[in-house]
Design an enzyme around this catalytic site. Structure first.
Site, PDB file in Angstrom:
ATOM      1  N   VAL A 187      19.682  55.671  20.206  1.00 60.04           N
ATOM      2  CA  VAL A 187      19.299  55.202  18.880  1.00 60.04           C
ATOM      3  C   VAL A 187      18.485  56.297  18.215  1.00 60.04           C
ATOM      4  O   VAL A 187      17.871  57.125  18.883  1.00 60.04           O
ATOM      5  CB  VAL A 187      18.504  53.873  18.926  1.00 60.04           C
ATOM      6  CG1 VAL A 187      19.402  52.720  19.349  1.00 60.04           C
ATOM      7  CG2 VAL A 187      17.295  53.970  19.831  1.00 60.04           C
ATOM      8  N   SER A 188      18.475  56.288  16.883  1.00 57.56           N
ATOM      9  CA  SER A 188      17.825  57.362  16.136  1.00 57.56           C
ATOM     10  C   SER A 188      16.316  57.202  16.037  1.00 57.56           C
ATOM     11  O   SER A 188      15.593  58.173  15.922  1.00 57.56           O
ATOM     12  CB  SER A 188      18.404  57.443  14.725  1.00 57.56           C
ATOM     13  OG  SER A 188      19.783  57.675  14.795  1.00 57.56           O
ATOM     14  N   THR A 189      15.837  55.965  16.039  1.00 58.62           N
ATOM     15  CA  THR A 189      14.401  55.748  15.879  1.00 58.62           C
ATOM     16  C   THR A 189      13.899  54.778  16.929  1.00 58.62           C
ATOM     17  O   THR A 189      14.670  54.027  17.521  1.00 58.62           O
ATOM     18  CB  THR A 189      14.065  55.165  14.487  1.00 58.62           C
ATOM     19  OG1 THR A 189      14.602  53.841  14.406  1.00 58.62           O
ATOM     20  CG2 THR A 189      14.622  56.032  13.375  1.00 58.62           C
TER      21      THR A 189
END
Length: 185
Positions: free
Chosen positions: A9-11
């Site tokens: 996931v990016s964050t």
């Protein structure tokens, strides 16, 4: 042949749960799932690096979606080439494609280019929305910090808390907090 899973996931606000469930449902054991909470724009990711060290010829890596392995076409191609050179196939569950063979690699290259184009469109729309919001006076980012010395100087000159707050465009409670902190020190 061993099967591994990879999820990213990016964050830190996003959840890996859906991706992990997908690779588990596809037959990957929990101890063979590697994860990252980082931007896909960098290939220096701890989970990915551990996965790279663990896989051997004949292994298969399952990833829920194409854009979870990497976001940039060049990086995606580089990763796929690296795994291919090791004799490791990458399969994308939702996209129903695999890097096995020439056709699989061609499809992955095309899809990653399309995904990158879509991200650019999203970024353009986001920036257009921000520009429109700025024109409407909506401010972005963290509020500016208050110069405590200015508050203290104005107070020493006899300016009241309400007037200080008005002059500096800050809350009166902020003025009181600064004055209180000064008295306590």
């Amino acid at each position: 042949m061993r099967i591994f899973g990879y999820a990213r996931v990016s964050t830190s606000q996003q959840s890996l749960d859906i991706q992990i469930r997908a690779v588990k449902d596809a037959g990957v054991k929990a101890n063979r799932i590697f994860t990252d909470k980082a931007s896909g724009s960098s290939t220096d990711r701890e989970g990915l690096d551990l996965l790279r060290m663990k896989v051997e010829e004949g292994d298969v890596i399952l990833v829920k979606k194409l854009d979870r392995l990497g976001r940039d076409t060049a990086d995606m191609i580089q990763l796929i080439k690296e795994f291919d050179a090791q004799g490791v196939a990458v399969r994308f569950i939702d996209d129903g494609i695999s890097t096995d063979g020439d056709m699989g690699q061609m499809v992955v290259t095309i899809l990653s280019a399309v995904a990158q184009a879509e991200r650019r469109r999203i970024l353009e729309r986001t920036n257009e929305g921000r520009q429109e919001a700025k024109l409407k006076g909506i401010k972005f980012g963290r509020r500016r910090t208050v110069d405590r010395n200015v508050v203290l100087t104005l107070h020493q000159k006899g300016t009241g808390a309400t007037e200080i707050a008005h002059q500096l465009s800050i809350a009166r409670s902020t003025v009181y907090k600064i004055l209180e902190d000064e008295r306590a020190s």
